[in-house]
Design a protein around this motif. Structure first.
Motif, PDB file in Angstrom:
ATOM      1  N   LEU A  22      89.353  89.761 -11.671  1.00 38.64           N
ATOM      2  CA  LEU A  22      88.388  88.900 -12.347  1.00 38.64           C
ATOM      3  C   LEU A  22      89.015  87.563 -12.727  1.00 38.64           C
ATOM      4  CD1 LEU A  22      86.611  91.620 -14.490  1.00 38.64           C
ATOM      5  CD2 LEU A  22      85.572  90.281 -12.638  1.00 38.64           C
ATOM      6  N   ALA A  23      90.286  87.588 -13.112  1.00 41.17           N
ATOM      7  CA  ALA A  23      90.977  86.338 -13.432  1.00 41.17           C
ATOM      8  C   ALA A  23      91.095  85.459 -12.188  1.00 41.17           C
ATOM      9  CB  ALA A  23      92.356  86.625 -14.011  1.00 41.17           C
ATOM     10  N   ASP A  24      91.358  86.078 -11.048  1.00 41.69           N
ATOM     11  CA  ASP A  24      91.427  85.325  -9.797  1.00 41.69           C
ATOM     12  C   ASP A  24      90.071  84.720  -9.438  1.00 41.69           C
ATOM     13  OD1 ASP A  24      94.121  85.821  -9.447  1.00 41.69           O
ATOM     14  OD2 ASP A  24      93.818  87.400  -7.951  1.00 41.69           O
ATOM     15  N   GLU A  25      89.013  85.492  -9.627  1.00 43.08           N
ATOM     16  CA  GLU A  25      87.672  85.044  -9.251  1.00 43.08           C
ATOM     17  C   GLU A  25      87.096  84.005 -10.205  1.00 43.08           C
ATOM     18  OE1 GLU A  25      84.943  88.301  -8.761  1.00 43.08           O
ATOM     19  OE2 GLU A  25      86.413  89.435  -7.598  1.00 43.08           O
ATOM     20  N   HIS A  26      87.324  84.196 -11.500  1.00 39.90           N
ATOM     21  CA  HIS A  26      86.642  83.381 -12.506  1.00 39.90           C
ATOM     22  C   HIS A  26      87.568  82.517 -13.348  1.00 39.90           C
ATOM     23  CE1 HIS A  26      83.080  85.590 -11.428  1.00 39.90           C
ATOM     24  NE2 HIS A  26      83.716  86.717 -11.651  1.00 39.90           N
ATOM     25  N   GLY A  27      88.860  82.588 -13.063  1.00 38.95           N
ATOM     26  CA  GLY A  27      89.807  81.742 -13.766  1.00 38.95           C
ATOM     27  C   GLY A  27      90.164  82.209 -15.159  1.00 38.95           C
ATOM     28  N   ARG A  35      82.379  88.041 -20.703  1.00 42.75           N
ATOM     29  CA  ARG A  35      81.081  88.514 -21.212  1.00 42.75           C
ATOM     30  C   ARG A  35      80.069  87.370 -21.210  1.00 42.75           C
ATOM     31  NH1 ARG A  35      77.979  92.635 -21.023  1.00 42.75           N
ATOM     32  NH2 ARG A  35      76.606  92.823 -22.790  1.00 42.75           N
ATOM     33  N   ASP A  36      80.495  86.196 -21.647  1.00 40.47           N
ATOM     34  CA  ASP A  36      79.601  85.035 -21.629  1.00 40.47           C
ATOM     35  C   ASP A  36      79.137  84.721 -20.207  1.00 40.47           C
ATOM     36  OD1 ASP A  36      79.802  84.801 -24.375  1.00 40.47           O
ATOM     37  OD2 ASP A  36      81.257  83.140 -24.299  1.00 40.47           O
ATOM     38  N   LEU A  37      80.052  84.815 -19.263  1.00 43.12           N
ATOM     39  CA  LEU A  37      79.687  84.596 -17.864  1.00 43.12           C
ATOM     40  C   LEU A  37      78.652  85.612 -17.397  1.00 43.12           C
ATOM     41  CD1 LEU A  37      83.026  83.836 -15.977  1.00 43.12           C
ATOM     42  CD2 LEU A  37      80.975  82.430 -15.988  1.00 43.12           C
ATOM     43  N   SER A  38      78.840  86.869 -17.787  1.00 36.25           N
ATOM     44  CA  SER A  38      77.908  87.909 -17.347  1.00 36.25           C
ATOM     45  C   SER A  38      76.523  87.704 -17.947  1.00 36.25           C
ATOM     46  CB  SER A  38      78.440  89.306 -17.674  1.00 36.25           C
ATOM     47  OG  SER A  38      78.421  89.559 -19.054  1.00 36.25           O
ATOM     48  N   LEU A  39      76.460  87.110 -19.123  1.00 36.97           N
ATOM     49  CA  LEU A  39      75.172  86.856 -19.772  1.00 36.97           C
ATOM     50  C   LEU A  39      74.520  85.554 -19.314  1.00 36.97           C
ATOM     51  CD1 LEU A  39      76.096  87.923 -23.411  1.00 36.97           C
ATOM     52  CD2 LEU A  39      74.731  89.207 -21.755  1.00 36.97           C
ATOM     53  N   SER A  40      75.288  84.720 -18.625  1.00 37.43           N
ATOM     54  CA  SER A  40      74.794  83.394 -18.241  1.00 37.43           C
ATOM     55  C   SER A  40      73.758  83.437 -17.120  1.00 37.43           C
ATOM     56  CB  SER A  40      75.963  82.511 -17.802  1.00 37.43           C
ATOM     57  OG  SER A  40      76.458  82.943 -16.542  1.00 37.43           O
ATOM     58  N   GLY A  41      73.723  84.515 -16.367  1.00 39.83           N
ATOM     59  CA  GLY A  41      72.803  84.605 -15.249  1.00 39.83           C
ATOM     60  C   GLY A  41      73.362  84.019 -13.967  1.00 39.83           C
ATOM     61  N   ALA A  42      74.603  83.571 -13.996  1.00 35.88           N
ATOM     62  CA  ALA A  42      75.215  82.939 -12.830  1.00 35.88           C
ATOM     63  C   ALA A  42      75.932  83.932 -11.919  1.00 35.88           C
ATOM     64  CB  ALA A  42      76.194  81.865 -13.285  1.00 35.88           C
ATOM     65  N   LEU A  43      76.064  85.170 -12.342  1.00 32.84           N
ATOM     66  CA  LEU A  43      76.816  86.161 -11.571  1.00 32.84           C
ATOM     67  C   LEU A  43      75.884  87.152 -10.885  1.00 32.84           C
ATOM     68  CD1 LEU A  43      79.647  87.000 -14.128  1.00 32.84           C
ATOM     69  CD2 LEU A  43      79.654  85.268 -12.333  1.00 32.84           C
ATOM     70  N   THR A  44      76.418  87.807  -9.857  1.00 26.90           N
ATOM     71  CA  THR A  44      75.660  88.853  -9.169  1.00 26.90           C
ATOM     72  C   THR A  44      75.720  90.141  -9.990  1.00 26.90           C
ATOM     73  OG1 THR A  44      77.561  89.686  -7.927  1.00 26.90           O
ATOM     74  CG2 THR A  44      76.290  87.871  -6.926  1.00 26.90           C
ATOM     75  N   PHE A  45      74.864  91.073  -9.645  1.00 27.00           N
ATOM     76  CA  PHE A  45      74.872  92.365 -10.332  1.00 27.00           C
ATOM     77  C   PHE A  45      76.204  93.077 -10.149  1.00 27.00           C
ATOM     78  CE2 PHE A  45      70.137  92.104  -9.781  1.00 27.00           C
ATOM     79  CZ  PHE A  45      69.855  91.975 -11.122  1.00 27.00           C
ATOM     80  N   GLU A  46      76.806  92.931  -8.983  1.00 29.80           N
ATOM     81  CA  GLU A  46      78.106  93.557  -8.721  1.00 29.80           C
ATOM     82  C   GLU A  46      79.186  92.972  -9.631  1.00 29.80           C
ATOM     83  OE1 GLU A  46      81.373  93.374  -5.251  1.00 29.80           O
ATOM     84  OE2 GLU A  46      79.388  94.039  -4.589  1.00 29.80           O
ATOM     85  N   ALA A  49      78.638  94.238 -13.111  1.00 27.57           N
ATOM     86  CA  ALA A  49      79.042  95.644 -13.206  1.00 27.57           C
ATOM     87  C   ALA A  49      80.551  95.771 -13.337  1.00 27.57           C
ATOM     88  CB  ALA A  49      78.549  96.419 -11.990  1.00 27.57           C
ATOM     89  N   ARG A  50      81.304  94.922 -12.644  1.00 29.03           N
ATOM     90  CA  ARG A  50      82.769  94.961 -12.745  1.00 29.03           C
ATOM     91  C   ARG A  50      83.229  94.531 -14.133  1.00 29.03           C
ATOM     92  NH1 ARG A  50      84.987  91.464  -8.589  1.00 29.03           N
ATOM     93  NH2 ARG A  50      86.960  92.483  -8.978  1.00 29.03           N
ATOM     94  N   ILE A  51      82.574  93.539 -14.702  1.00 27.94           N
ATOM     95  CA  ILE A  51      82.911  93.108 -16.068  1.00 27.94           C
ATOM     96  C   ILE A  51      82.579  94.213 -17.063  1.00 27.94           C
ATOM     97  CG2 ILE A  51      82.297  91.483 -17.913  1.00 27.94           C
ATOM     98  CD1 ILE A  51      81.979  89.353 -15.647  1.00 27.94           C
ATOM     99  N   GLU A  52      81.441  94.860 -16.893  1.00 34.16           N
ATOM    100  CA  GLU A  52      81.066  95.963 -17.785  1.00 34.16           C
ATOM    101  C   GLU A  52      82.023  97.141 -17.629  1.00 34.16           C
ATOM    102  OE1 GLU A  52      76.933  96.598 -16.900  1.00 34.16           O
ATOM    103  OE2 GLU A  52      76.315  94.930 -18.200  1.00 34.16           O
TER     104      GLU A  52
END
Length: 63
Positions: A22-27, A35-46, A49-52
């Motif tokens: 996740l650090a590689d993908e999202h910095g 968590r903020d990224l996952s709530l932003s609506g900018a990410l895919t369901f997959e 799910a990985r963040i969760e």
């Protein structure tokens, strides 16, 4: 495998692997930022799910 059936060593290894990916993908591996990224609506369901999954592993490991 559900987080409830993992050994501590398996959970730690999976958590470390997910955090690194996740650090590689999202910095960032910061849980609040992810968590903020996952709530932003900018990410895919997959990605969400990985963040969760990472959050579940952190909880399971008491972190």
């Amino acid at each position: 495998m559900t987080v409830e059936t993992l050994t501590r060593q398996q959970a730690e290894a999976e958590r470390d692997h997910l955090a690194h990916d996740l650090a590689d993908e999202h910095g960032t591996a910061d849980r609040e930022e992810l968590r903020d990224l996952s709530l932003s609506g900018a990410l895919t369901f997959e990605q969400i799910a990985r963040i969760e999954r990472l959050e579940g592993l952190d909880y399971l490991l008491g972190e």
